[in-house]
Design a protein around this motif. Structure first.
Motif, PDB file in Angstrom:
ATOM      1  N   SER A 182       0.802  -1.222   0.000  1.00 35.35           N
ATOM      2  CA  SER A 182       0.000   0.000   0.000  1.00 35.35           C
ATOM      3  C   SER A 182       0.836   1.272   0.000  1.00 35.35           C
ATOM      4  CB  SER A 182      -0.931   0.009   1.215  1.00 35.35           C
ATOM      5  OG  SER A 182      -0.183  -0.068   2.417  1.00 35.35           O
ATOM      6  N   HIS A 183       2.068   1.189   0.509  1.00 28.00           N
ATOM      7  CA  HIS A 183       2.878   2.398   0.621  1.00 28.00           C
ATOM      8  C   HIS A 183       3.572   2.775  -0.683  1.00 28.00           C
ATOM      9  CE1 HIS A 183       5.606  -0.963   1.132  1.00 28.00           C
ATOM     10  NE2 HIS A 183       6.631  -0.170   0.886  1.00 28.00           N
ATOM     11  N   ARG A 184       3.611   1.854  -1.641  1.00 32.18           N
ATOM     12  CA  ARG A 184       4.383   2.098  -2.855  1.00 32.18           C
ATOM     13  C   ARG A 184       3.529   2.716  -3.956  1.00 32.18           C
ATOM     14  NH1 ARG A 184       7.551  -3.492  -3.691  1.00 32.18           N
ATOM     15  NH2 ARG A 184       8.100  -2.511  -5.672  1.00 32.18           N
ATOM     16  N   ALA A 185       4.110   3.682  -4.670  1.00 32.57           N
ATOM     17  CA  ALA A 185       3.407   4.351  -5.763  1.00 32.57           C
ATOM     18  C   ALA A 185       3.544   3.590  -7.070  1.00 32.57           C
ATOM     19  CB  ALA A 185       3.934   5.779  -5.937  1.00 32.57           C
ATOM     20  N   GLN A 200       2.927   6.617  -2.007  1.00 29.25           N
ATOM     21  CA  GLN A 200       1.620   7.255  -1.851  1.00 29.25           C
ATOM     22  C   GLN A 200       1.174   7.358  -0.403  1.00 29.25           C
ATOM     23  OE1 GLN A 200      -1.738   5.187  -3.516  1.00 29.25           O
ATOM     24  NE2 GLN A 200      -0.908   3.168  -3.110  1.00 29.25           N
ATOM     25  N   GLN A 201       1.916   6.748   0.518  1.00 34.61           N
ATOM     26  CA  GLN A 201       1.471   6.738   1.905  1.00 34.61           C
ATOM     27  C   GLN A 201       1.363   8.136   2.527  1.00 34.61           C
ATOM     28  OE1 GLN A 201       0.357   3.915   2.707  1.00 34.61           O
ATOM     29  NE2 GLN A 201      -0.395   4.460   4.723  1.00 34.61           N
ATOM     30  N   PRO A 202       2.250   9.094   2.167  1.00 38.62           N
ATOM     31  CA  PRO A 202       2.073  10.430   2.738  1.00 38.62           C
ATOM     32  C   PRO A 202       0.717  11.053   2.404  1.00 38.62           C
ATOM     33  CG  PRO A 202       4.263  10.215   1.826  1.00 38.62           C
ATOM     34  CD  PRO A 202       3.490   8.997   1.390  1.00 38.62           C
ATOM     35  N   PHE A 203       0.093  10.616   1.307  1.00 32.89           N
ATOM     36  CA  PHE A 203      -1.181  11.186   0.880  1.00 32.89           C
ATOM     37  C   PHE A 203      -2.378  10.432   1.457  1.00 32.89           C
ATOM     38  CE2 PHE A 203       2.063  11.988  -2.237  1.00 32.89           C
ATOM     39  CZ  PHE A 203       1.878  13.311  -2.606  1.00 32.89           C
TER      40      PHE A 203
END
Length: 344
Positions: free
Chosen positions: A162-165, A217-220
């Motif tokens: 989930s954390h990877r863009a 993408q996790q920061p978003f």
């Protein structure tokens, strides 16, 4: 005069009524720009185009897509047979919306294309079609952060990152998935670099002012989960902790509120929400901390204390592990953005 030494790579961009025209035509424009526009700007004449994209749909007829924009495909789904790469933009369907019986022709086409050795690339929630096709079983994958829990539950054999863009997976890394929102830009640049050259991809990024999502993408992502649960006892505890997450010993307080033995409460909470009680508290605290980091200038230690952490070092480590940025990095990135938008 420049001479084309090899035929352009053919990319089929699969358009569906559930896709956004901005992603369909954004991909198309990026691929058309590659190799062409740099020469136009730097040398005064268009360069050679190494990629030949076309928009395809199930039956090839014009249709109104999501957001009421009309899409006119170049060809039908059958054109994917001749393509080297098939791209699937996002699907504007709610997480958890039933998919049984939908997209049958598109899914069967994706299966055939992959079996024929083609590259399949998806943006955002488009990865759900690869999962429905059974192509991601046992593999790493990513999708929009709001759909990651759904993918994990519905397709348990998929290893969701989930954390990877961006994730490249499968035989020969021929299954390529971008995360949410504008990470389709990362996908397009990756494909340009892989199919043409890194230099052409860099030129395309410079022309279009594309910034790589290096932090993923996790920061978003919104960390706190708002899923309503059928267990009335746990739902009451969810409502309570939403207002009292910063107090000391929050799990013990929820246990007391529930009237259940501690072990029974933790088991039922995990079953109902998919998270441990303390994990749930952490997500609420971190989500509130993100909002505070964006909107005010308190010291990080003060924010940590306000959301329930006496140890600022522990807070920072937890924040970094869950958000993929330190609190200071998050403030610089999103606090600056919010401040700029407020001034507009």
């Amino acid at each position: 005069m420049k001479v084309q030494t090899r035929a352009p790579v053919r990319i089929g961009i699969l358009a569906l009524p559930e896709t956004s025209a901005s992603v369909v035509y954004g991909m198309y424009d990026m691929f058309m720009s590659a190799g062409r526009d740099w020469g136009l700007i730097v040398e005064g004449a268009p360069g050679l185009a190494p990629i030949a994209p076309q928009v395809v749909s199930c039956h090839g007829a014009s249709f109104v897509a999501a957001n009421n924009v009309r899409i006119t495909p170049h060809s039908t789904l059958a054109a994917c047979v001749d393509a080297d790469v098939v791209c699937v933009p996002e699907l504007m369907v709610a997480p958890g919306e039933p998919l049984e019986g939908r997209f049958r022709e598109e899914i069967e086409c994706l299966r055939r294309c992959y079996a024929d050795g083609k590259i399949l690339a998806t943006a955002c929630s488009g990865a759900i079609l690869l999962a429905e096709a059974g192509l991601l079983d046992g593999l790493e994958a990513t999708t929009h952060w709001a759909y990651c829990d759904l993918m994990t539950r519905r397709y348990p054999s998929i290893r969701v990152r989930s954390h990877r863009a961006l994730v490249a997976s499968g035989d020969g890394q021929r299954l390529i998935m971008a995360g949410g929102g504008t990470s389709w830009l990362d996908l397009a640049l990756y494909l340009i670099a892989r199919l043409a050259s890194v230099e052409i991809a860099m030129q395309t990024a410079r022309i279009n002012l594309v910034d790589w999502h290096d932090a993923g993408q996790q920061p978003f992502a919104r960390l706190a989960r708002t899923r309503q649960v059928e267990d009335a006892v746990i739902a009451r505890c969810q409502a309570w902790i939403a207002e009292h997450y910063a107090q000391a010993s929050p799990v013990a307080a929820m246990v007391q509120l529930s009237g259940l033995p501690e072990r029974s409460f933790k088991r039922r909470f995990q079953q109902a929400t998919g998270m441990s009680p303390m994990g749930y508290v952490h997500t609420l605290r971190l989500e509130e901390a993100k909002q505070m980091l964006e909107s005010d200038h308190q010291p990080i230690e003060a924010i940590a204390n306000e959301v329930g952490y006496e140890d600022a070092g522990f807070f920072s480590r937890l924040f970094r592990r869950n958000v993929s940025l330190t609190p200071a990095q998050y403030r610089r990135r999103f606090g600056t953005m919010r401040a700029a938008l407020v001034k507009v």
